[in-house]
Design a protein around this motif. Structure first.
Motif, PDB file in Angstrom:
ATOM      1  N   ARG A   1       0.831  -1.216   0.000  1.00  0.00           N
ATOM      2  CA  ARG A   1       0.000   0.000   0.000  1.00  0.00           C
ATOM      3  C   ARG A   1       0.862   1.261   0.000  1.00  0.00           C
ATOM      4  O   ARG A   1       0.479   2.286  -0.566  1.00  0.00           O
ATOM      5  CB  ARG A   1      -0.931   0.026   1.215  1.00  0.00           C
ATOM      6  CG  ARG A   1      -2.081  -0.968   1.127  1.00  0.00           C
ATOM      7  CD  ARG A   1      -2.991  -0.871   2.339  1.00  0.00           C
ATOM      8  NE  ARG A   1      -3.513   0.471   2.464  1.00  0.00           N
ATOM      9  CZ  ARG A   1      -3.314   1.273   3.516  1.00  0.00           C
ATOM     10  NH1 ARG A   1      -2.573   0.855   4.533  1.00  0.00           N
ATOM     11  NH2 ARG A   1      -3.840   2.465   3.545  1.00  0.00           N
ATOM     12  N   GLU A   2       2.004   1.188   0.619  1.00  0.00           N
ATOM     13  CA  GLU A   2       2.894   2.348   0.636  1.00  0.00           C
ATOM     14  C   GLU A   2       3.762   2.428  -0.614  1.00  0.00           C
ATOM     15  O   GLU A   2       4.291   3.486  -0.931  1.00  0.00           O
ATOM     16  CB  GLU A   2       3.769   2.307   1.891  1.00  0.00           C
ATOM     17  CG  GLU A   2       2.987   2.377   3.192  1.00  0.00           C
ATOM     18  CD  GLU A   2       3.890   2.477   4.412  1.00  0.00           C
ATOM     19  OE1 GLU A   2       5.013   2.982   4.259  1.00  0.00           O
ATOM     20  OE2 GLU A   2       3.477   2.041   5.495  1.00  0.00           O
ATOM     21  N   PHE A   3       3.906   1.308  -1.324  1.00  0.00           N
ATOM     22  CA  PHE A   3       4.711   1.270  -2.558  1.00  0.00           C
ATOM     23  C   PHE A   3       3.936   0.516  -3.646  1.00  0.00           C
ATOM     24  O   PHE A   3       4.344  -0.571  -4.071  1.00  0.00           O
ATOM     25  CB  PHE A   3       6.063   0.595  -2.299  1.00  0.00           C
ATOM     26  CG  PHE A   3       6.869   1.234  -1.213  1.00  0.00           C
ATOM     27  CD1 PHE A   3       7.688   2.319  -1.482  1.00  0.00           C
ATOM     28  CD2 PHE A   3       6.790   0.760   0.091  1.00  0.00           C
ATOM     29  CE1 PHE A   3       8.435   2.919  -0.473  1.00  0.00           C
ATOM     30  CE2 PHE A   3       7.531   1.351   1.107  1.00  0.00           C
ATOM     31  CZ  PHE A   3       8.350   2.437   0.819  1.00  0.00           C
ATOM     32  N   PRO A   4       2.813   1.093  -4.127  1.00  0.00           N
ATOM     33  CA  PRO A   4       1.934   0.345  -5.051  1.00  0.00           C
ATOM     34  C   PRO A   4       2.534   0.112  -6.430  1.00  0.00           C
ATOM     35  O   PRO A   4       1.972  -0.643  -7.207  1.00  0.00           O
ATOM     36  CB  PRO A   4       0.689   1.226  -5.129  1.00  0.00           C
ATOM     37  CG  PRO A   4       1.167   2.597  -4.803  1.00  0.00           C
ATOM     38  CD  PRO A   4       2.267   2.428  -3.815  1.00  0.00           C
ATOM     39  N   ASP A   5       3.646   0.774  -6.756  1.00  0.00           N
ATOM     40  CA  ASP A   5       4.271   0.558  -8.061  1.00  0.00           C
ATOM     41  C   ASP A   5       5.376  -0.488  -8.007  1.00  0.00           C
ATOM     42  O   ASP A   5       6.041  -0.732  -9.013  1.00  0.00           O
ATOM     43  CB  ASP A   5       4.831   1.875  -8.603  1.00  0.00           C
ATOM     44  CG  ASP A   5       5.851   2.493  -7.666  1.00  0.00           C
ATOM     45  OD1 ASP A   5       5.849   2.158  -6.463  1.00  0.00           O
ATOM     46  OD2 ASP A   5       6.656   3.336  -8.118  1.00  0.00           O
ATOM     47  N   ARG A   6       5.577  -1.110  -6.854  1.00  0.00           N
ATOM     48  CA  ARG A   6       6.660  -2.092  -6.707  1.00  0.00           C
ATOM     49  C   ARG A   6       6.120  -3.521  -6.652  1.00  0.00           C
ATOM     50  O   ARG A   6       4.960  -3.757  -6.338  1.00  0.00           O
ATOM     51  CB  ARG A   6       7.429  -1.849  -5.406  1.00  0.00           C
ATOM     52  CG  ARG A   6       7.918  -0.431  -5.184  1.00  0.00           C
ATOM     53  CD  ARG A   6       9.161  -0.104  -5.949  1.00  0.00           C
ATOM     54  NE  ARG A   6       9.747   1.134  -5.457  1.00  0.00           N
ATOM     55  CZ  ARG A   6      10.777   1.216  -4.640  1.00  0.00           C
ATOM     56  NH1 ARG A   6      11.374   0.117  -4.226  1.00  0.00           N
ATOM     57  NH2 ARG A   6      11.245   2.391  -4.250  1.00  0.00           N
ATOM     58  N   LEU A   7       7.015  -4.458  -6.924  1.00  0.00           N
ATOM     59  CA  LEU A   7       6.772  -5.850  -6.569  1.00  0.00           C
ATOM     60  C   LEU A   7       7.174  -6.016  -5.105  1.00  0.00           C
ATOM     61  O   LEU A   7       8.310  -5.693  -4.723  1.00  0.00           O
ATOM     62  CB  LEU A   7       7.615  -6.778  -7.441  1.00  0.00           C
ATOM     63  CG  LEU A   7       7.021  -7.282  -8.755  1.00  0.00           C
ATOM     64  CD1 LEU A   7       8.068  -8.051  -9.540  1.00  0.00           C
ATOM     65  CD2 LEU A   7       5.801  -8.144  -8.514  1.00  0.00           C
ATOM     66  N   VAL A   8       6.254  -6.483  -4.285  1.00  0.00           N
ATOM     67  CA  VAL A   8       6.521  -6.677  -2.855  1.00  0.00           C
ATOM     68  C   VAL A   8       6.348  -8.156  -2.566  1.00  0.00           C
ATOM     69  O   VAL A   8       5.234  -8.695  -2.679  1.00  0.00           O
ATOM     70  CB  VAL A   8       5.562  -5.832  -1.993  1.00  0.00           C
ATOM     71  CG1 VAL A   8       5.805  -6.110  -0.511  1.00  0.00           C
ATOM     72  CG2 VAL A   8       5.734  -4.347  -2.296  1.00  0.00           C
ATOM     73  N   GLY A   9       7.453  -8.835  -2.232  1.00  0.00           N
ATOM     74  CA  GLY A   9       7.369 -10.280  -2.086  1.00  0.00           C
ATOM     75  C   GLY A   9       8.255 -10.827  -1.001  1.00  0.00           C
ATOM     76  O   GLY A   9       8.925 -10.092  -0.270  1.00  0.00           O
TER      77      GLY A   9
END
Length: 778
Positions: free
Chosen positions: A617-625
């Motif tokens: 939610r704080e970095f919606p343009d990233r892949l978070v995994g």
């Protein structure tokens, strides 16, 4: 006055005094009423009397008579006081009713007097006489740019990032002798244009909200205008202000003998949407180059023709071209025979025949523009003016225009890539035209044929299409952060993008309420799949669970066997067993956030998953995994290497368990460069690496690894069960990185040395006070 004071006081505490009233009433029946209670009863009765005029339970206090159990402590309200309070309440009540009607009665804030020629007659419009001494604008500032001659502050900020356009009321301008400024008045084309604007989302009839002003003075065709008087009429417009933020539309500029390439009417700083700009008169980034509208577009419907070889290779259909150009075309005809068809005006038509719709060659008559569909390439030569209506006819026919008009600014060239839909040849190379066109591969010709027809449908087909394109280009200049992309302007729409927003322009922190959709890719590991579903269902922000069933030889379990969870569970059966199916933009995905997860990732806790979503939610343009990987350069081998061992650096997160924005599903499915998508499906490997390449290439940013966990192997899974446990699978992943880097033409992956953990993860703090106490281990 005491009663008035009590009334004001008790209005603020109505529930309390109603309670006291009831209590005091009960006490009075037992003969123990105090004087204080009596005042409270009095005040309550006053309030009730004012509000309800003595209805209902006020019978207990409306009378001053003694009861059988004792004297009433409530004195009778004086008549003059009762009238005063009833009058006061009536005034307040009427005011509230009037306010409510104004607020909630259906109405529009703006006036309903929309601009439309259909609602008024040209002959009924106000007549404005121009004094001979009326001011004349300056000819036009060639140095004007958006930052010097346009007031962007008029446009302001609005949530829709859309400019507002005001159309001046229709007026008839005449000189002191009563002669109109135009010989034709308002043309059908300009009426269509203004009507399209007034029906669009750009339009406003509130002049104070307008960012852009469009005069109702028709200057499309300079031949019909009186130059001086038209300029005077423009200067008399109420908001003219030296043409600031005004937009003029002109398709036929100049006149004999020199035929200027821009409108000759003095126009100060006004923007010009012109149909014949040259590089000498076009103010780049300020003016907008538009096509010359072809009247045949509205009268003739040409069915779309499939791309491929046509009867003729080159066709020339223009009738009024310079004799030197015609002589050169005739020479090319002699050299190449039937491959080139050279048409001219018909001289043998019967009287009354529509000559505009006919073309002839040596007595043979052809229907125009239908004949254009029979050729692969169609010549568009400059005439007296640079802009030619022939260009629009050629595009409608799906014929590739061969443009020979030096210095011509092609329509909408600010946003359209004309290399994909035309061939531009210098006029001096006309003798080489046939050789140049023959060198274009057949596959490219077919792609260009498709593009020409789409350009016409989207941007040339009507005055509405032309007008909306002009306004969108200006809108993109004013709101560049919300502008259309190159792909949106130039790629035919193969998928609906309207419901998908790029994460690059999302709010800084998307709202928590929509949650995320978990997409589980599975084949036939039923037990493991059900465990994954059960664990994911415990995550508070889960909105929907989508199972992608990738096994075409086996049906999914019956509905009764699936785990019972609190959110919707949907099973999608695929037609082919492809790894790319996990990234397809399924209609069932309604949330912005997507969790891609394998059917064997059973070790992640609900706290780990919820924390990952909060980070996304704080970095919606990233892949978070969760599983992190690294790419390294192997100096000995001279190529890239895939590294899965524990290191201090991360450049990829595997999509076996990762959050990302659903926008990337569309990019992966429809915009993946080269043959990467097909290569992934053929090798059944590297779809996660491909997604990392795609996101990093679009955003220029590294992924974010969350939580410390590094081991993700399924305890129950064997080498037969999992693709990633095969040794050849790991070797191929290094090959993937090298292939993808070659296709992208660069290495987009970024290396970082950090991960995201909860704030109190390692702190010596009571577990019950931590937001994510069960964050897992290595």
């Amino acid at each position: 006055m005491k009663e008035g004071v009590l009334f004001r006081q008790h209005q603020l505490n109505l529930p309390y005094y109603i309670t006291v009233f009831d209590r005091c009433t009960i006490s009075r029946r037992h003969g123990s009423v105090t004087k204080k209670c009596g005042y409270e009863i009095i005040s309550c009765c006053l309030l009730y009397t004012t509000l309800y005029s003595g209805v209902g339970r006020l019978s207990m206090c409306a009378s001053g008579k003694y009861s059988s159990r004792g004297p009433a402590l409530i004195p009778r309200m004086k008549t003059k006081h009762r009238i005063y309070y009833i009058t006061l309440f009536s005034v307040v009540l009427l005011g509230l009713i009037a306010t409510g009607m104004f607020q909630f009665w259906p109405h529009s804030i703006e006036s309903t007097a929309d601009w439309s020629l259909d609602r008024r007659s040209v002959h009924d419009t106000p007549l404005v006489q121009l004094p001979i001494s009326s001011p004349i604008p300056e000819r036009g500032d060639l140095s004007c740019r958006m930052h010097t001659c346009f007031d962007v502050y008029r446009c302001g900020y609005n949530p829709k990032n859309r400019i507002k356009v005001y159309i001046y009321p229709l007026q008839r301008f005449v000189d002191e002798l009563g002669v109109p400024i135009s010989s034709t008045g308002l043309s059908r084309e300009y009426n269509d244009l203004l009507s399209a604007i007034s029906d669009s989302d750009f339009y406003t009839d509130d002049v104070t909200r307008a960012c852009l002003f469009v005069p109702s003075i028709d200057v499309l065709n300079q031949n019909s205008l009186r130059i001086r008087e038209t300029a005077q009429a423009l200067a008399l417009l109420p908001r003219w202000d030296k043409g600031m933020n005004h937009l003029l539309f002109n398709m036929l500029p100049g006149g004999p003998p020199d035929y200027s390439t821009a409108l000759d009417v003095p126009r100060d700083r006004a923007l010009l949407a012109g149909g014949g700009f040259s590089t000498w008169t076009y103010r780049q980034g300020y003016d907008v180059s538009i096509p010359v509208y072809s009247p045949l577009s509205a009268d003739v419907e040409l069915p779309e023709k499939q791309p491929g070889p046509r009867r003729y290779f080159i066709l020339s259909s223009q009738t009024a071209i310079h004799r030197e150009y015609r002589a050169e075309l005739e020479r090319l005809k002699e050299e190449n025979g039937e491959a080139l068809l050279l048409l001219d005006k018909c001289t043998n038509l019967s009287q009354g025949a529509a000559s505009a719709r006919k073309r002839c060659y040596k007595g043979q008559v052809f229907d125009y523009p239908q004949i254009l569909q029979e050729s692969s390439f169609c010549v568009v030569l400059r005439g007296a003016r640079l802009g030619q209506a022939t260009l629009s006819d050629v595009l409608q026919a799906g014929c590739i225009p061969v443009i020979l008009a030096d210095s011509y600014i092609l329509p909408f060239s600010e946003v359209l890539d004309w290399k994909r839909a035309s061939v531009v040849i210098p006029e001096e190379k006309l003798p080489e035209m046939y050789t140049i066109l023959k060198s274009i591969p057949h596959r490219q010709v077919e792609e260009m044929q498709r593009q020409t027809r789409w350009f016409w449908d989207a941007y040339f087909s009507s005055m509405k299409a032309i007008g909306m394109t002009v306004l969108q280009i200006i809108n993109d200049r004013i709101y560049p952060y919300a502008a259309r992309t190159y792909e949106q302007w130039n790629n035919p729409p193969v998928v609906k993008w309207s419901s998908v927003n790029s994460p690059l322009f999302l709010p800084l922190i998307p709202p928590r309420s929509p949650g995320f959709t978990a997409v589980v890719l599975t084949y036939d590991r039923i037990e493991s799949l059900f465990r994954v579903i059960t664990e994911i269902s415990k995550v508070p922000s889960l909105a929907k669970l989508l199972v992608v069933w990738n096994n075409q030889n086996k049906s999914p379990p019956e509905e009764s066997l699936w785990p019972k969870i609190a959110v919707p569970l949907k099973v999608v059966r695929t037609k082919e067993n492809k790894l790319s199916n996990r990234f397809f933009p399924y209609d069932e995905i309604e949330t912005e956030a997507v969790l891609a997860i394998d059917d064997d990732i059973i070790m992640l806790t609900s706290d780990e998953l919820q924390f990952g979503y909060e980070v996304w939610r704080e970095f919606p343009d990233r892949l978070v995994g969760y599983p992190g990987r690294l790419h390294l350069w192997d100096h000995e081998m001279g190529k890239w290497k895939y590294e899965s061992e524990w290191t201090n650096e991360v450049s990829m997160v595997l999509t076996g368990a990762a959050f990302y924005h659903k926008y990337f599903n569309y990019l992966y499915t429809y915009k993946m460069p080269g043959d990467i998508k097909n290569w992934v499906d053929a090798h059944m490997n590297c779809e996660d690496i491909a997604m990392n390449f795609l996101v990093a290439n679009i955003t220029g940013k590294a992924p974010i690894k969350v939580t410390p966990r590094k081991k993700f192997k399924c305890p129950e899974c064997t080498a037969i069960d999992g693709l990633s446990l095969d040794q050849t699978h790991m070797v191929e992943r290094s090959e993937c990185i090298n292939k993808f880097a070659s296709v992208f033409g660069t290495m987009p992956l970024k290396v970082v040395e950090h991960r995201a953990d909860p704030v109190l993860y390692k702190d010596d703090f009571p577990e019950k006070l931590k937001s994510f106490p069960n964050i897992g281990s290595l």
